[in-house]
Design an enzyme around this catalytic site. Structure first.
Site, mmCIF file in Angstrom:
data_model
loop_
_atom_site.group_PDB
_atom_site.id
_atom_site.type_symbol
_atom_site.label_atom_id
_atom_site.label_comp_id
_atom_site.label_asym_id
_atom_site.label_seq_id
_atom_site.Cartn_x
_atom_site.Cartn_y
_atom_site.Cartn_z
ATOM 1 N N HIS A 1 72.504 69.363 78.092
ATOM 2 C CA HIS A 1 73.100 68.246 78.848
ATOM 3 C C HIS A 1 74.607 68.258 78.602
ATOM 4 O O HIS A 1 75.114 67.514 77.755
ATOM 5 C CB HIS A 1 72.474 66.923 78.398
ATOM 6 C CG HIS A 1 72.696 65.789 79.353
ATOM 7 N ND1 HIS A 1 72.255 65.821 80.660
ATOM 8 C CD2 HIS A 1 73.317 64.591 79.195
ATOM 9 C CE1 HIS A 1 72.573 64.694 81.254
ATOM 10 N NE2 HIS A 1 73.222 63.934 80.392
ATOM 11 N N ASP B 1 68.282 71.306 79.707
ATOM 12 C CA ASP B 1 68.716 69.915 79.558
ATOM 13 C C ASP B 1 67.571 69.060 79.001
ATOM 14 O O ASP B 1 66.546 68.893 79.666
ATOM 15 C CB ASP B 1 69.167 69.377 80.917
ATOM 16 C CG ASP B 1 69.883 68.038 80.822
ATOM 17 O OD1 ASP B 1 69.607 67.270 79.882
ATOM 18 O OD2 ASP B 1 70.729 67.761 81.697
ATOM 19 N N SER C 1 75.491 62.953 84.942
ATOM 20 C CA SER C 1 74.330 62.243 84.424
ATOM 21 C C SER C 1 74.166 60.898 85.141
ATOM 22 O O SER C 1 74.054 60.862 86.363
ATOM 23 C CB SER C 1 74.461 62.087 82.900
ATOM 24 O OG SER C 1 73.248 61.677 82.320
#
Length: 232
Positions: A207, A176, A122
């Site tokens: 995610h 996601d 991320s």
């Protein structure tokens, strides 16, 4: 492989029993810390013949605009979810400098730059891409998970020739909701257009990281960090 865990205020380190011949610096996502990916190491299936030091830095605490200014561990501020606002230039540069120091330290300890992998999830993946593609010495690879490329328009002018051919593995979840897969695909297109060799994998997940992805990461790391063949 057995590791000895070492912790400081700045990072968590997994030290192999044998002297490290490779290194992975792995950056966590927004609001997490360096402990987040420590459990993933055992799932990678690295053999004892590949003694690798894993370092998991903790991001500094800072207010994050999109989270109502709440103070959390973050590699940089996120002012909005627009292409211009999803990365704070000053904070990103600060984090890149810190990552470079970790890479420099591994080289100073005797690990070849070509046996160092920079990884991130991320927001950590965004920093990993930003740092690795500008680092002057050829690295072993970049692992970018559920992430995006900050300031893509700057890459052409700022990229390092030393890492023009660095292997990149990108993985992303199709569902996601935090970093939509479109942002990952956008990064993929930019990187390939700039000539980078990117291996791309999508998974039916949100995610997060799944077991199939960890298997793929382990395979990829083994290829990047395998012991060099002896000179005949």
């Amino acid at each position: 492989m057995n590791y000895r865990s070492q912790q400081t205020d700045d990072e968590v380190t997994l030290e192999p029993e044998a002297p490290a011949q490779g290194a992975v610096v792995w950056l966590h996502g927004l609001g997490a810390d360096g402990h987040d990916f420590v459990p993933a190491v055992d799932a990678l299936g690295l053999p004892d013949s590949v003694p690798v030091r894993f370092t998991f830095p903790h991001a500094a605490y800072r207010p994050v605009t999109v989270n109502a200014g709440y103070v959390m561990r973050a590699w940089y501020d996120i002012k909005s979810f627009t292409p211009e606002g999803r990365a704070d230039s000053e904070g990103l540069a600060e984090s890149v400098r810190r990552v470079n120091a970790y890479l420099d330290a591994e080289i100073a300890r005797g690990v070849l730059a070509t046996r160092i992998v920079l990884a991130g999830f991320s927001q950590g993946g965004a920093v990993a891409l930003s740092a690795a593609l500008r680092y002057p010495r050829r690295l072993g690879g970049v692992l970018a998970l559920s992430t995006y490329l900050p300031f893509p328009a700057r890459l052409s002018a700022e990229k390092s020739a030393g890492n023009a051919d660095v292997p990149i593995l990108m993985c992303h979840g199709r569902q996601d909701p935090v970093v939509p897969i479109g942002m990952g695909r956008e990064a993929l297109e930019v990187l390939r257009a700039q000539g980078y060799a990117v291996e791309w994998h999508e998974y039916p997940m949100q995610h997060e990281v799944c077991y199939e992805e960890l298997d793929e990461i382990g395979r990829w790391l083994r290829a990047r960090l395998a012991p060099a063949a002896p000179v005949p």
